[in-house]
Design a protein around this motif. Structure first.
Motif, short mmCIF file in Angstrom:
data_model
loop_
_atom_site.label_atom_id
_atom_site.label_comp_id
_atom_site.label_asym_id
_atom_site.label_seq_id
_atom_site.Cartn_x
_atom_site.Cartn_y
_atom_site.Cartn_z
N ASP A 133 0.82 -1.23 0.00
CA ASP A 133 0.00 0.00 0.00
C ASP A 133 0.85 1.27 0.00
OD1 ASP A 133 -2.03 -1.83 0.29
OD2 ASP A 133 -2.23 -1.53 2.46
N ALA A 141 3.24 2.77 -2.03
CA ALA A 141 3.31 3.66 -3.19
C ALA A 141 2.00 4.41 -3.42
CB ALA A 141 3.70 2.87 -4.44
N GLN A 142 0.87 3.68 -3.31
CA GLN A 142 -0.42 4.31 -3.52
C GLN A 142 -0.70 5.37 -2.46
OE1 GLN A 142 -2.50 4.02 -6.01
NE2 GLN A 142 -3.99 5.43 -5.10
N THR A 143 -0.33 5.08 -1.21
CA THR A 143 -0.54 6.04 -0.13
C THR A 143 0.25 7.31 -0.36
OG1 THR A 143 -0.95 4.24 1.44
CG2 THR A 143 -0.40 6.40 2.36
N GLN A 154 1.47 8.48 -3.24
CA GLN A 154 0.97 9.17 -4.42
C GLN A 154 -0.32 9.94 -4.11
OE1 GLN A 154 0.22 6.58 -7.74
NE2 GLN A 154 -0.62 8.21 -9.02
N THR A 155 -1.21 9.32 -3.36
CA THR A 155 -2.48 9.97 -3.02
C THR A 155 -2.25 11.20 -2.15
OG1 THR A 155 -3.59 7.82 -3.13
CG2 THR A 155 -4.76 9.61 -2.02
N THR A 189 -7.69 7.84 1.92
CA THR A 189 -7.19 6.57 1.43
C THR A 189 -7.28 5.52 2.53
OG1 THR A 189 -5.33 5.47 0.32
CG2 THR A 189 -4.78 7.02 2.07
N CYS A 216 -5.17 2.07 3.98
CA CYS A 216 -3.92 1.32 3.89
C CYS A 216 -3.72 0.51 5.17
CB CYS A 216 -2.74 2.27 3.67
SG CYS A 216 -2.43 3.39 5.04
#
Length: 1014
Positions: free
Chosen positions: A482, A484-486, A488-489, A502, A504
């Motif tokens: 989780d 990279a997505q965290t 980026q968001t 988000t 995670c």
């Protein structure tokens, strides 16, 4: 003054007195002196010289206001009057002296006058001016004429003169006065007028003509009123009548039309000029242009109205006070606050309106503002009567245009509600912060760049040190899947200054991962820049695990449902294939003429059971498609009345078989064309009506279509049947659930209401039910069906486009039907594309039209008054001229026997009602051998060539597809299409088109495609 009489009397000096010395006039003389006319008729020269006459003449000359003098031919003085001597300041010593000696400065022009007079001319001047030595001007009136001797010769000249300076000065003063008056009138008025005492215009007026453009003939009498604005004529004429009648001042304002057509506001004033006896000699009046003044008044009134509207529309208290503290203006809201009319407040001070202590505080504040000349805003708690609260007051000096303070302008707003809200907001924020603490494990803040500044809670939960969390080190506690997505968001939210949200997995200090929901919002300054970020991390592990479990269960259920739907679909098609053979041969046997009644009844049983089974299979297939979400509404434009008529006729026949009455009620305001899924709407209505008929043994079934609320169309089915018990009123909408006794349950599949409920839900509505056992039931639903004005054009679209005409012909079609809606829909479909359509309301009229109109094709109903469709068909087939005419039977009859019978008596084709436009066009094309013209200028033959562009595989592969389509095996068709696409790239378009049809369960179109490509 009258002219001086041309008399020949003259006087000479003798013993210091003037006496008449001669008279040489040929006519009777008359002496004018001192305003007295002396008639000398009857007297001769000797008589004149008589002493008595001398006395008379002497007195007359003495008091005469006219100066007289007598000269001889050499211009010597012979005689003078006393007035002459006085006017020229001379003595009588001038007798015998030359006139040019006495007056040496006589100009040449006067000498010329003297000579002309001595030659016999008479010279005179009514007004002659002389400049005196003192600079003043003297005006004289004079007359010169010759005097004659007894023998008639000219003896000299007589001069008469009169000083008219005083009169002339009066005339000049009067002229100047009149000139000033006229200038004043011209400066203040556009039009000056004079009217006789009776008030009627009888004099021409150039000013009026020049301004209004009216001619004299147009405005005389009362014609001037035509130039007055129509709305002002009545009160203008009434005011003039009243003034004339009462001899009073006439004054009125009205609009007067100018020569260019523009109306200008005028002030009309008129006064009567009176004679000494009080009677009116004439009326004198003016018209003064006050247009700009009136416009300014209107503008001021509008501004005052706007200002008053602003004052009255605001919820605030507004007031204006002078330097002494007296209220000179308030709005109604402040008056309501005081509980007094506005007039009772104007002129009063605060001491007269408030309690003394409150008034003194207000006055002190006013003095401070007047002294400092500044604006002040402050809050104050006010209690007055029933009103208690906090008020925000703003006071400002009231200034004139030169900046002088005239008083105070104030605005007070009740902010009690706002203060209460602020207090509640403060409490809410406290509760909110407490709530965050209660529901969140971690609270954090970040700066404008997204750098986390407070991670104390994070440090406690994750066990990270401050050094480990520095920068973006806090990401190390996020699950690797989780992370990279965290990141980026979070960075995206910082960039767009938007909500950060988000989910995670976060590693706890003991090394376990739990799901957290992260939310953060930017706190902005007034300039829109971020001041800081405030965020929370909430533990959602339990909810997440429940969601995962639910998702897995849902996927399993959907897979099972899909498998069930696929199984039901495949099985229904597998069953329908042999069933088609059973029903087909049952119908063939039914048409046999060699069967015994008992044998025919057994075949009827086979056909009825097969039909029931086919209905069950079709319902199961429909339900499986709906549950598998494979059904989509396919809206089209169609003729609404004909659609409803077809459904009603079909169900009326079924109701009449049971001996119950069928009612059909249609609201008059319903649209002619609508846009909807015609097939599915018909399916729902027939299901509801069929149920109503099935469960009604006596009474009636009523179909009503009307408008519901919000513009939706309501479909209502009402019956007088057995009714439904309350506990089953919702169960009946479940699959295979039926109400009533077992006998009635055997008549259906138990799927009709379930399918109808799903279809209506697709339409955005729901089926409602109201029922009472032993009384009856009502089923209804409301749907939004858009009006379709172009329903005819839409109905003329087939697979190849919009049909706009027929190539090289204009076929003639006769429509025979006793229902207007049925005739109308066919006529409206066929006429626009080139058919010539005639109509008849029954078989008898239809036969007359056949003979007169001689159509190429007849479309006829079966059940009609006078002569029905069967009789019409027989009559046509029996005629020698029309026995080969094409006849299409269109009926709503649900009996197969009627359909077969119509074909047996001579019909070429049977089309069930309601008529489908494309189905009808296909039959017309088939029997009349027509070639359509499309909007894109393609004929149907050219369109077939487009299908041929799809390259089909070998015949063996096509046979496999045909068998799969006959069985309704859409899954098998999809797999076979995929195999065909892999054989060769040229088969890809064909395979893709086939897969598209299979996904939509379009078995009929698949069969047509396969047949067209063989």
């Amino acid at each position: 003054m009258s002219q001086i009489d041309q008399s020949d009397i003259f006087f000479t000096k003798e013993r210091s007195r003037l006496i008449p010395i001669t008279y040489s006039r040929k006519h009777t003389p008359t002496i004018h002196a001192a305003g007295v006319n002396i008639n000398m008729t009857g007297y001769n020269q000797s008589d004149i010289a008589l002493p008595q006459s001398e006395i008379y003449l002497q007195q007359a000359i003495e008091y005469a206001p006219v100066a007289m003098v007598m000269f001889d031919r050499e211009m010597h003085y012979l005689a003078v009057s006393r007035r002459w001597l006085e006017d020229h300041n001379l003595s009588d010593e001038i007798i015998g002296r030359s006139h040019y000696e006495v007056f040496p400065d006589i100009p040449q022009n006067w000498k010329d006058i003297h000579q002309r007079c001595l030659a016999g001319a008479i010279e005179q001047c009514d007004e002659d001016c002389y400049l005196r030595s003192d600079g003043s001007v003297e005006w004289v009136r004079w007359l010169l004429r010759p005097w004659h001797k007894a023998n008639g010769d000219i003896g000299g000249m007589i001069m008469f003169s009169e000083n008219i300076t005083q009169r002339k000065q009066t005339e000049i003063a009067l002229y100047h006065s009149e000139e000033r008056y006229r200038s004043l009138i011209s400066a203040t008025s556009q039009i000056v007028w004079i009217i006789p005492p009776n008030g009627l215009v009888i004099y021409d007026n150039p000013d009026w003509r020049e301004f209004t453009g009216q001619t004299w003939e147009e405005f005389k009498g009362w014609g001037w009123l035509e130039a007055i604005h129509p709305e002002d004529r009545l009160f203008t004429s009434e005011a003039w009548d009243k003034a004339v009648k009462n001899v009073t001042l006439y004054q009125v304002q009205h609009r007067l039309r100018r020569y260019d057509g523009e109306y200008r506001y005028m002030l009309a004033r008129g006064v009567p000029i009176l004679e000494t006896d009080g009677s009116v000699r004439e009326w004198v009046g003016t018209h003064t242009d006050i247009h700009d003044q009136k416009q300014a008044e209107f503008a001021l009134r509008d501004r005052n109205t706007l200002l008053r509207s602003i004052l009255e529309s605001t919820p605030d208290f507004i007031f204006v006070k002078d330097l002494e503290g007296r209220h000179i203006a308030v709005n109604s809201n402040l008056a309501k606050f005081f509980g007094k009319p506005i007039d009772d407040i104007i002129g009063k001070t605060d001491l007269e309106l408030f309690a003394p202590d409150v008034a003194r505080e207000i006055i002190d504040k006013d003095r401070q503002i007047l002294t400092m000349g500044t604006i002040d805003t402050y809050e104050e708690d006010v209690s007055h009567g029933e009103i208690n609260g906090t008020f925000l007051t703003t006071k400002t000096p009231w200034l004139d245009t030169e900046g002088n303070i005239l008083g105070i302008i104030g605005l007070t707003r009740n902010i009690s509600d706002r203060k209460q809200v602020e207090q509640e907001l403060q409490l809410s924020e406290e509760r909110f912060r407490s709530l965050i603490k209660a529901i969140s494990q971690i609270i954090w803040t970040a700066d404008t760049q997204g750098r986390v500044t407070n991670l104390l809670d994070w440090q406690i939960y994750t066990g990270q040190t401050e050094a480990q969390m520095a920068g973006v080190g806090w990401l190390d506690a996020i699950h690797p899947g989780d992370r990279a997505q965290t990141d980026q968001t979070w960075m995206q939210a910082v960039e767009v200054k938007g909500l950060y949200e988000t989910e995670c997995r976060v590693r706890a200090a003991d090394g376990t991962y739990r799901y957290f929901q992260n939310r953060a919002v930017p706190i902005l300054n007034q300039d829109g820049m971020i001041r800081e970020w405030v965020g929370i991390c909430t533990d959602i592990e339990d909810r997440k695990q429940a969601e995962i479990a639910l998702t897995q269960a849902k996927e399993a259920a959907e897979a099972a449902s899909y498998a069930k739907s696929e199984f039901l679909a495949n099985m229904s098609h597998e069953l329908r294939t042999p069933l088609n053979g059973i029903l087909g041969y049952a119908q063939i046997l039914q048409r046999s003429k060699n069967l015994q009644p008992e044998e025919r009844s057994r075949i009827d049983v086979i056909y009825q059971c097969g039909s029931h089974l086919l209905t069950l299979i079709n319902d199961i297939l429909d339900l499986s498609k709906i549950e598998a979400q494979k059904v989509e509404l396919m809206p089209t434009d169609f003729h609404f009345p004909a659609f409803l008529q077809g459904v009603a006729e079909m169900c009326r026949i079924r109701a009449e078989l049971k001996g119950i009455k069928f009612n059909y009620q249609l609201a008059a305001e319903l649209p002619i064309g609508i846009r909807a899924d015609e097939k599915r709407l018909r399916q729902v209505l027939i299901n509801l009506l069929s149920n109503a008929i099935k469960f009604t043994d006596a009474g009636s079934v009523t179909l009503t279509i009307s408008y519901a609320l919000e513009g939706k169309i309501r479909f209502e089915v009402r019956d007088t049947g057995i009714g439904i018990v309350p506990e089953k009123q919702q169960i009946i909408f479940q699959p295979f659930e039926q109400a009533g006794d077992s006998r009635r349950q055997n008549e259906g599949t138990g799927l009709g209401l379930a399918i109808s409920k799903k279809i209506v839900e697709f339409m955005g509505s729901t089926i409602e039910v109201q029922s009472e056992v032993g009384v009856g039931s009502i089923f209804w639903f409301d749907v939004n069906l858009p009006t379709a004005d172009e329903w005819v054009k839409t109905s003329q679209i087939d697979n190849y486009g919009q049909i706009i005409g027929i190539k090289d012909c204009q076929p003639k079609v006769l429509v025979v039907d006793d229902k207007w809606a049925n005739r109308s829909v066919i006529a409206n479909l066929l006429s626009p594309i080139g058919f010539e359509v005639a109509e008849a309301i029954n078989g008898e009229e239809g036969w007359q039209q056949v003979c007169e109109f001689q159509p190429d094709l007849v479309i006829t109903d079966l059940l009609m008054p006078e002569l029905d469709g069967f009789g019409l068909i027989r009559r046509i087939r029996a005629s020698e001229n029309f026995k080969h005419m094409v006849i299409i039977v269109s009926s709503a009859s649900v009996f197969e026997v009627d359909q077969h019978r119509s074909l047996e008596v001579g019909g070429d084709e049977f089309i069930p009602k309601p008529v489908q436009a494309i189905h009808l066009l296909d039959k017309l094309q088939k029997y009349l051998h027509l070639e359509w013209v499309y909007e894109e200028q393609k004929t149907w033959k050219q369109a077939d060539q487009d299908n041929n562009e799809l390259v089909a595989p070998a015949a063996a592969d096509m046979e496999i597809l045909y068998e799969l389509a006959m069985k309704g095996n859409f899954k098998g068709i999809t797999k076979q299409a995929a195999l065909i696409a892999k054989m060769d790239e040229k088969y890809v378009p064909f395979a893709q088109h086939l897969q598209h049809l299979a996904k939509q369960f379009q078995d009929q179109k698949i069969l047509l495609l396969i047949q067209s490509c063989k």
